[in-house]
Each structure stands twice: as structure tokens, then as C-alpha cells.
Design a protein around this motif. Structure first.
Motif, PDB file in Angstrom:
ATOM      1  N   ALA A 140       0.886  -1.237   0.024  1.00 11.87           N
ATOM      2  CA  ALA A 140       0.120   0.115   0.099  1.00 11.87           C
ATOM      3  C   ALA A 140       0.871   1.207   0.028  1.00 11.87           C
ATOM      4  N   PRO A 141       0.371   2.302  -0.660  1.00 14.71           N
ATOM      5  CA  PRO A 141       1.216   3.556  -0.496  1.00 14.71           C
ATOM      6  C   PRO A 141       1.323   3.839   0.796  1.00 14.71           C
ATOM      7  N   SER A 142       2.715   4.507   1.149  1.00 12.95           N
ATOM      8  CA  SER A 142       2.889   4.843   2.611  1.00 12.95           C
ATOM      9  C   SER A 142       1.989   6.095   3.275  1.00 12.95           C
ATOM     10  N   ASN A 143       1.443   6.860   2.277  1.00 11.53           N
ATOM     11  CA  ASN A 143       0.547   7.863   2.838  1.00 11.53           C
ATOM     12  C   ASN A 143      -0.770   7.358   3.379  1.00 11.53           C
ATOM     13  N   LEU A 144      -1.088   6.142   3.156  1.00 10.73           N
ATOM     14  CA  LEU A 144      -2.260   5.548   3.841  1.00 10.73           C
ATOM     15  C   LEU A 144      -2.246   4.776   4.868  1.00 10.73           C
ATOM     16  N   ARG A 145      -1.180   4.798   5.514  1.00 11.17           N
ATOM     17  CA  ARG A 145      -0.666   3.987   6.421  1.00 11.17           C
ATOM     18  C   ARG A 145      -1.522   4.072   7.532  1.00 11.17           C
ATOM     19  N   ALA A 146      -1.944   5.447   8.037  1.00 13.32           N
ATOM     20  CA  ALA A 146      -2.542   5.420   9.067  1.00 13.32           C
ATOM     21  C   ALA A 146      -4.178   5.152   9.108  1.00 13.32           C
ATOM     22  N   ARG A 147      -4.496   5.381   7.781  1.00 13.21           N
ATOM     23  CA  ARG A 147      -5.949   5.160   7.388  1.00 13.21           C
ATOM     24  C   ARG A 147      -5.945   3.416   7.553  1.00 13.21           C
ATOM     25  N   ILE A 148      -5.067   2.769   6.825  1.00 17.74           N
ATOM     26  CA  ILE A 148      -5.166   1.207   6.998  1.00 17.74           C
ATOM     27  C   ILE A 148      -4.962   0.671   8.161  1.00 17.74           C
ATOM     28  N   ILE A 149      -4.385   1.479   9.256  1.00 20.09           N
ATOM     29  CA  ILE A 149      -4.096   0.817  10.655  1.00 20.09           C
ATOM     30  C   ILE A 149      -5.410   0.949  11.335  1.00 20.09           C
ATOM     31  N   ASP A 150      -6.323   1.979  11.314  1.00 22.33           N
ATOM     32  CA  ASP A 150      -7.451   2.316  11.692  1.00 22.33           C
ATOM     33  C   ASP A 150      -8.673   1.228  11.158  1.00 22.33           C
ATOM     34  N   LYS A 151      -8.448   1.061   9.851  1.00 25.62           N
ATOM     35  CA  LYS A 151      -9.421   0.067   9.316  1.00 25.62           C
ATOM     36  C   LYS A 151      -9.286  -1.359   9.863  1.00 25.62           C
ATOM     37  N   LEU A 152      -7.688  -1.573   9.725  1.00 25.75           N
ATOM     38  CA  LEU A 152      -7.251  -3.073  10.437  1.00 25.75           C
ATOM     39  C   LEU A 152      -7.747  -3.266  11.876  1.00 25.75           C
ATOM     40  N   ARG A 153      -7.618  -2.186  12.634  1.00 27.96           N
ATOM     41  CA  ARG A 153      -8.055  -2.550  13.972  1.00 27.96           C
ATOM     42  C   ARG A 153      -9.405  -2.527  14.183  1.00 27.96           C
ATOM     43  N   SER A 154     -10.265  -1.695  13.549  1.00 32.04           N
ATOM     44  CA  SER A 154     -11.591  -1.810  13.701  1.00 32.04           C
ATOM     45  C   SER A 154     -12.330  -3.032  13.099  1.00 32.04           C
ATOM     46  N   ALA A 155     -11.646  -3.642  12.161  1.00 35.40           N
ATOM     47  CA  ALA A 155     -12.353  -4.984  11.532  1.00 35.40           C
ATOM     48  C   ALA A 155     -11.723  -6.077  12.157  1.00 35.40           C
ATOM     49  N   HIS A 156     -10.404  -6.104  12.808  1.00 36.81           N
ATOM     50  CA  HIS A 156      -9.784  -7.073  13.299  1.00 36.81           C
ATOM     51  C   HIS A 156     -10.874  -7.526  14.766  1.00 36.81           C
ATOM     52  N   PRO A 157     -10.972  -8.911  14.970  1.00 35.87           N
ATOM     53  CA  PRO A 157     -11.563  -9.439  16.074  1.00 35.87           C
ATOM     54  C   PRO A 157     -10.628  -9.307  17.492  1.00 35.87           C
TER      55      PRO A 157
END
Length: 385
Positions: free
Chosen positions: A212-229
Motif C-alpha cells: 500500500a502507498p505509505s501515505n495511507l498507513r494511518a488509514r489502513i491501521i484504523d481500518k485493520l484495528r476496527s475489523a480485526h477481532p
């Protein structure tokens, strides 16, 4: 870029020419670049250039009939609560507006651009500008790895893909996965999705990798944490090497080599001869008789790059605004010699480059305001020294 007639030129047109040469996305996050005051629709027949917009420079721009003033150091870099005419910055703004002069700043975007401020400095001191000290590639890519229970795999992948992960060229939702064993022991206060507090747990998990592009890092972390059990999902992020050729990449500072080695003493004099004269002059730290060939330069304040210069194996580092303790510690750590120039002197030559950029893109008159805005006016040494 084809030239346009002066009758057709507006502030917006000149802004477009400058932002093409010095893209705003190259600016540091803390910076404030672009149009500071002026009507984008106003006509422009004459553009002036300076390093700083002091009151004297603003008055000079009005005096010479400039419609637009291009500077390097932003007038309003730090927040102000007032631009009343009886405040220093407010007086400058009112002088420009009353005189019909738009104000535009190209700062760290001009430092990182190619060609930019650092290329001009490199050429002046006698090197061909090569790679940046600190590359700035807008296409830096992260390589991700995450561990997910099999029953949540599709939901978590969908979340990170929705955030922009997994795109490679014309393909989307790209990933590689395999099964493995995860292990953890929930501590007191934990609320585990699986397992029991205080007891080791081992279970089947999937390892998924994607980019993923590095400028999306914070957004991806937020999405990952929200969806991960899991309360504390396991993931790792590795920044991959820049995709641009380092020798031609944008970024802060430049590195190059002198045609022939010379002593630090000789090179220091060469730098002094090449840059605009100031009361500050040019000083150096290191053995005066040390031979130097590989050179790093960074326009303006550059002591934050001392470690970079040492790591890149240069013989001498040319910059400005160096301080006692950082330089002392740098030399004690085995770093290269350093040459300290006046901040103004290292960057003012860029005004010539910027004027050539505008002149090549539009049929307008260009004039460099040569007022020295270096604040230092006296340099004294003991009598007879």
C-alpha cells in the motif's frame, strides 16, 4: 512550456507555472507554501523575486511596479492573530495589497524540487547535484503483514482493501496468504476473542501480506484495528526502498563530487567566493588540510542532517545555521568536515533560477530584488588577529 503573452497572464497563471516547477506536495508537512495574498484573477506584467518579504522588500516591489512578488521564506509560516497595519507582518501585507502586489512563496517544495534551491547551491560550490541527502518520493510503498484468525480473514481483508491497500498497477485486492500457528497468553484485564485469561493459547491463524502507498498507513491501521477481532492485532509494516532513481530523485539536500580533490581550506574559500558576500562570511569545522572530494549540501538550516551526511560517507557537508554542540558531537563521532554559510547566502541564488522558470513560461518582465535580507550586519575580530 510555451510562453504566454503578458496580456493573458494572471496571478493564477504565474502560480501554475511556479507550482509546476515546485510542486506543493514536495513541501514539508509543517510548511506554508503558495499564494499568500493577492487576487488570482489579477493581471500580471511584472514579477519580482526575493528570498524574504521584509518591509523594505515589499516597498521595493511596489516601487518597481511589480504585480507579483515571489519569495522563498513564507511570510506567514507561523500563525498570527492579526494582520493589522500596525503589526510588522500586517504592515507588509497592507503595503503589498495597497500596491497591487500579489505574494507567493515556494519554500521546502523548492528545496526538494529538481531543479531547486539545493541544485543551485550544489552547482555554485562546484559539484554536479546528484542524489538528495533525504529523498522524497511520493510513491514510497509499504509492505504489510498481518495475522488474522481464519474465520475473520475475509472481513479484515475487505477492510484494508477498502482503505486503499492491495493495489498494484491495474490490479486491485492483491495479497498473498498462508496458514500458521499463533500463540499468546491473555493477561489480567484482557478480554480475548479466543483463549482464557492466564492460560497460553495456540490456534490456527492466517498470515496475509499486501502492499500500500505509505501515505495511507494511518488509514489502513484504523481500518485493520476496527475489523480485526483481537484487542491487539499483530501486524508489521516495512517501508520499501524509494521507487525513483536516487540520483535524480526529489528531496532535501544534494550530494556530488568535486572535479579534483582539494583541502578543506581551499574548498571553504571556493564556497566563499561562489556565494553572495555577507558579514557572516563562511566558516568551517575540521582539519584545514584534510582533502575533500565528495560533498553534501543542504540549503538553509541543515544541522538536522548531520547524521545523514556522516552515514552517506561524504568528506564535507555545506549548510547553514550550525550550532556549537551538534557540530562538536558530530566531529567527535567521526563525521565529515562541515562548512557553515550564512542562511541567506545559501538560498538567495535560487531567485535567479525562479526568475528563469517564470520567464520561460510567460512573457512577463522579471526582476530580482537584490536587497540583502541577511539579518547579520557586522563581523568583528580582535585587532591584529
Amino acid at each position: 512550456m510555451s510562453s504566454l503573452t503578458s496580456d493573458a497572464m494572471t496571478v493564477a497563471d504565474i502560480r501554475q507555472i511556479l507550482e509546476t516547477a515546485y510542486p506543493p506536495y514536495l513541501a514539508e508537512k509543517w510548511d506554508a507554501v503558495g499564494l499568500i495574498c493577492g487576487d488570482p484573477a489579477a493581471k500580471v506584467s511584472k514579477v519580482a523575486f526575493a528570498l524574504d518579504c521584509t518591509q523594505a522588500v515589499a516597498e521595493r516591489a511596489v516601487e518597481i511596479g511589480a504585480d507579483m512578488l515571489v519569495i522563498h521564506h513564507p511570510l506567514l509560516l507561523r500563525g498570527v492573530e492579526s494582520v493589522a497595519a500596525d503589526t510588522p507582518k500586517g504592515k507588509v501585507i497592507h503595503t503589498l495589497i495597497r500596491g497591487g502586489v500579489a505574494l507567493f512563496a515556494a519554500h521546502t517544495n523548492a528545496d526538494s524540487a529538481r531543479p531547486g534551491v539545493n541544485d543551485k547551491l550544489a552547482e555554485l560550490v562546484g559539484i554536479t547535484p546528484g542524489r538528495p541527502i533525504v529523498p522524497k518520493d511520493p510513491k514510497i510503498i509499504d509492505k504489510w503483514g498481518m495475522h488474522v484468525p481464519a474465520d475473520s480473514l475475509e472481513a479484515v481483508k475487505a477492510a484494508v482493501f477498502d482503505a486503499g491497500a492491495g493495489a498494484i498497477g491495474d490490479y486491485s485486492e492483491c495479497a498473498f496468504q498462508w496458514e500458521g500457528q499463533g500463540q499468546f497468553t491473555p493477561g489480567q484485564g484482557a478480554d480475548p476473542h479466543t483463549g482464557t485469561v492466564g492460560k497460553p493459547y495456540t490456534g490456527s491463524e492466517m498470515r496475509v501480506e499486501f502492499v500500500a502507498p505509505s501515505n495511507l498507513r494511518a488509514r489502513i491501521i484504523d481500518k485493520l484495528r476496527s475489523a480485526h477481532p483481537y484487542e491487539e492485532p499483530a501486524f508489521d509494516v516495512v517501508e520499501m526502498a524509494p521507487t525513483a532513481d536516487l540520483e535524480t530523485a526529489c528531496g532535501l539536500g544534494r550530494i556530488g563530487e568535486l572535479d579534483e580533490p582539494m583541502t578543506l581550506r581551499e574548498f571553504t574559500q571556493q564556497v566563499a567566493n561562489a556565494l553572495p558576500e555577507t558579514a557572516w562570511g563562511v566558516r568551517a569545522a575540521g582539519d584545514p588540510e584534510r582533502m575533500v572530494k565528495r560533498v553534501a549540501v543542504s540549503s538553509g538550516s541543515g544541522d538536522s542532517f548531520l547524521d545523514n551526511a556522516r552515514a552517506l560517507g561524504v568528506d564535507v557537508y555545506v549548510t547553514s545555521d550550525l550550532r556549537h554542540h551538534p557540530v562538536d558531537e558530530h566531529l567527535r563521532a567521526g563525521g565529515p568536515a562541515v562548512i557553515d554559510t550564512a542562511h541567506w547566502a545559501s538560498e538567495f541564488p535560487w531567485t535567479q533560477q525562479a526568475s528563469e522558470v517564470v520567464a520561460a513560461g510567460a512573457k512577463v518582465e522579471c526582476e530580482i530584488i537584490s536587497l540583502r535580507t541577511d539579518p547579520w550586519t557586522i563581523s568583528a575580530h580582535p585587532d591584529g588577529a
